[in-house]
Every structure is written in C-alpha cells, then in structure tokens.
Design a protein around this motif. Structure first.
Motif, PDB file in Angstrom:
ATOM      1  N   ALA A 114       0.830  -1.208   0.000  1.00  0.00           N
ATOM      2  CA  ALA A 114       0.000   0.000   0.000  1.00  0.00           C
ATOM      3  C   ALA A 114       0.864   1.257   0.000  1.00  0.00           C
ATOM      4  O   ALA A 114       0.558   2.239  -0.678  1.00  0.00           O
ATOM      5  CB  ALA A 114      -0.931  -0.003   1.215  1.00  0.00           C
ATOM      6  N   LYS A 194      -6.389  -2.620   5.309  1.00  0.00           N
ATOM      7  CA  LYS A 194      -6.588  -2.434   3.875  1.00  0.00           C
ATOM      8  C   LYS A 194      -7.670  -1.392   3.600  1.00  0.00           C
ATOM      9  O   LYS A 194      -7.532  -0.559   2.696  1.00  0.00           O
ATOM     10  CB  LYS A 194      -6.943  -3.772   3.230  1.00  0.00           C
ATOM     11  CG  LYS A 194      -5.810  -4.782   3.259  1.00  0.00           C
ATOM     12  CD  LYS A 194      -6.240  -6.145   2.762  1.00  0.00           C
ATOM     13  CE  LYS A 194      -6.516  -6.153   1.284  1.00  0.00           C
ATOM     14  NZ  LYS A 194      -6.793  -7.520   0.795  1.00  0.00           N
ATOM     15  N   ALA A 198      -6.839   2.159   1.817  1.00  0.00           N
ATOM     16  CA  ALA A 198      -7.534   2.449   0.559  1.00  0.00           C
ATOM     17  C   ALA A 198      -8.258   3.794   0.644  1.00  0.00           C
ATOM     18  O   ALA A 198      -8.279   4.575  -0.321  1.00  0.00           O
ATOM     19  CB  ALA A 198      -8.526   1.329   0.234  1.00  0.00           C
ATOM     20  N   ARG A 201      -5.685   6.632   0.467  1.00  0.00           N
ATOM     21  CA  ARG A 201      -5.240   6.820  -0.904  1.00  0.00           C
ATOM     22  C   ARG A 201      -6.295   7.560  -1.722  1.00  0.00           C
ATOM     23  O   ARG A 201      -5.978   8.476  -2.491  1.00  0.00           O
ATOM     24  CB  ARG A 201      -4.941   5.467  -1.527  1.00  0.00           C
ATOM     25  CG  ARG A 201      -4.432   5.553  -2.955  1.00  0.00           C
ATOM     26  CD  ARG A 201      -4.224   4.182  -3.556  1.00  0.00           C
ATOM     27  NE  ARG A 201      -3.774   4.264  -4.928  1.00  0.00           N
ATOM     28  CZ  ARG A 201      -3.678   3.216  -5.725  1.00  0.00           C
ATOM     29  NH1 ARG A 201      -3.982   2.016  -5.284  1.00  0.00           N
ATOM     30  NH2 ARG A 201      -3.262   3.364  -6.970  1.00  0.00           N
TER      31      ARG A 201
END
Length: 211
Positions: A114, A194, A198, A201
């Motif tokens: 990531a 995660k 996410a 981002r």
C-alpha cells in the motif's frame, strides 16, 4: 483464505484440554479457542457442537443443563485420553504460533504494498506538476514575465509525504511484531488496515484531482 488451524482429529483433543481446565458451555469453548489463538481461529457452532456430541458418545465428556445452557465436563476416560496424547498438544501450540507469525508477515506485506502504491501515485502527480510548471515557465519567459515554480513545491511535498509514509510503515511494523509475539494479530487487523489505507489513498488522490 487462512488455512485450518487444527489437523484432522486435533480439535477434539484441544476441546478435551479446555474442558480439563474447567467445565464450559459451547459458547465459552468458542470464545476460549478464539482468545487462545489471538483471533486467528474462531470456530462456528456447527464445528464445535458435533465434536462435543461425538466426545459425549465416546464417554469422554458429559453434559448437564444449567438454566438455558448446556455445560460440558470432561470424564475420567477423557482425562486418560488427554494424558496419553499430551505431547500432541505441544505440537498444536507450536503450529498455531507459526500461523500467527505468518499472518503478521502478511499484514506487513500488505502495508508495504500500500505504501509503495501511494508513493507511486504521489511521484506521478509530482512529475505532472513539474511538466506543467515547465510549460508555465516557458510561456512566462516568452511573455517577459518571471513565472512561478509549482514543480519545486510539488517535489518538496512528495519528499515530505515519502518521509511520513516511511515513518508510518516503521512504526506499524514495530507494533505488528510486538503484538504477533503475544499472538493477538488476527484477520480483522488486515481487513481494517486495507480499508483504511484504501480510503487514505482515495482521499489523497481526490485532493490531487482538485489541484
């Protein structure tokens, strides 16, 4: 998918070990297994109760009713089998410890992936900003103006972001290793990590698009 914690026939042995500690009802056994293995294994009722029924048929446990709960208790025959296979319990504990360690390694790999992806997006945005700045500077020079240098500012921002990401990764890696030794890193940690990365981002890319 996480591989099964128990090999064939090992779960019944571990249930006997838990009942040897104290009588328990089915839900307490499920909780005890989940806690014992740091959340890496949480069996369903459909897994536990058939095995308890089988142990009862074999005379290794008995059950009694306590209000609305069914309480299971190990018998002398159950203790005899447990003692005869005590060495297998040690092997099970070692296997689960290895499983927890592999899970922690998987979390670290997810974090690294990531972080690399986010750095790549930021670097790409910096390159675009630099190209735009070059075009602006050339136009300003042709017009006799001084022009601005947003590319330099973008490069500084990317460098700072890279430092922040590296610090985050190092801190989280230390935290994961610490908790892995205690056996408390579970699949829910990966799911949460995660999802949050996410979202971070997406938020960062949204600000870049606005720019």
């Amino acid at each position: 998918m996480t591989p099964p914690v128990f090999a064939h026939g090992s779960l019944r042995l571990y249930l006997l070990a838990l009942l040897d500690e104290q009588p328990r009802h089915g839900y307490e056994l499920i909780q005890a297994l989940s806690e014992r293995f740091g959340g890496t294994y949480s069996p369903s009722a459909g897994t536990i109760y058939p095995r308890l029924s089988k142990l009862e048929e074999e005379g290794l446990v008995t059950k009694s009713t306590d209000g609305r709960k069914t309480v299971y208790e190990i018998t002398d025959a159950g203790r005899s089998e447990l003692e005869a296979r005590r060495h297998e319990l040690d092997a099970i504990e070692d296997e689960v410890t290895d499983s927890v360690r592999r899970l922690a390694d998987g979390v670290r790999a997810e974090v690294n992936d990531a972080m690399r992806s986010l750095r790549a997006e930021l670097a790409s945005a910096a390159r675009e900003a630099k190209r735009a700045a070059s075009t602006t500077s050339a136009s300003a020079a042709a017009a006799g103006g001084t022009g601005s240098t947003p590319g330099a500012e973008s490069n500084r921002a990317v460098h700072e972001a890279d430092m922040v990401l590296n610090e985050f990764r190092q801190q989280l890696r230390t935290d994961l290793r610490t908790h892995a030794h205690r056996g408390v890193v579970g699949p829910e940690s990966i799911t949460l990590l995660k999802a949050r990365l996410a979202q971070v981002r997406a938020d960062v890319l949204a600000t870049l698009s606005e720019g």
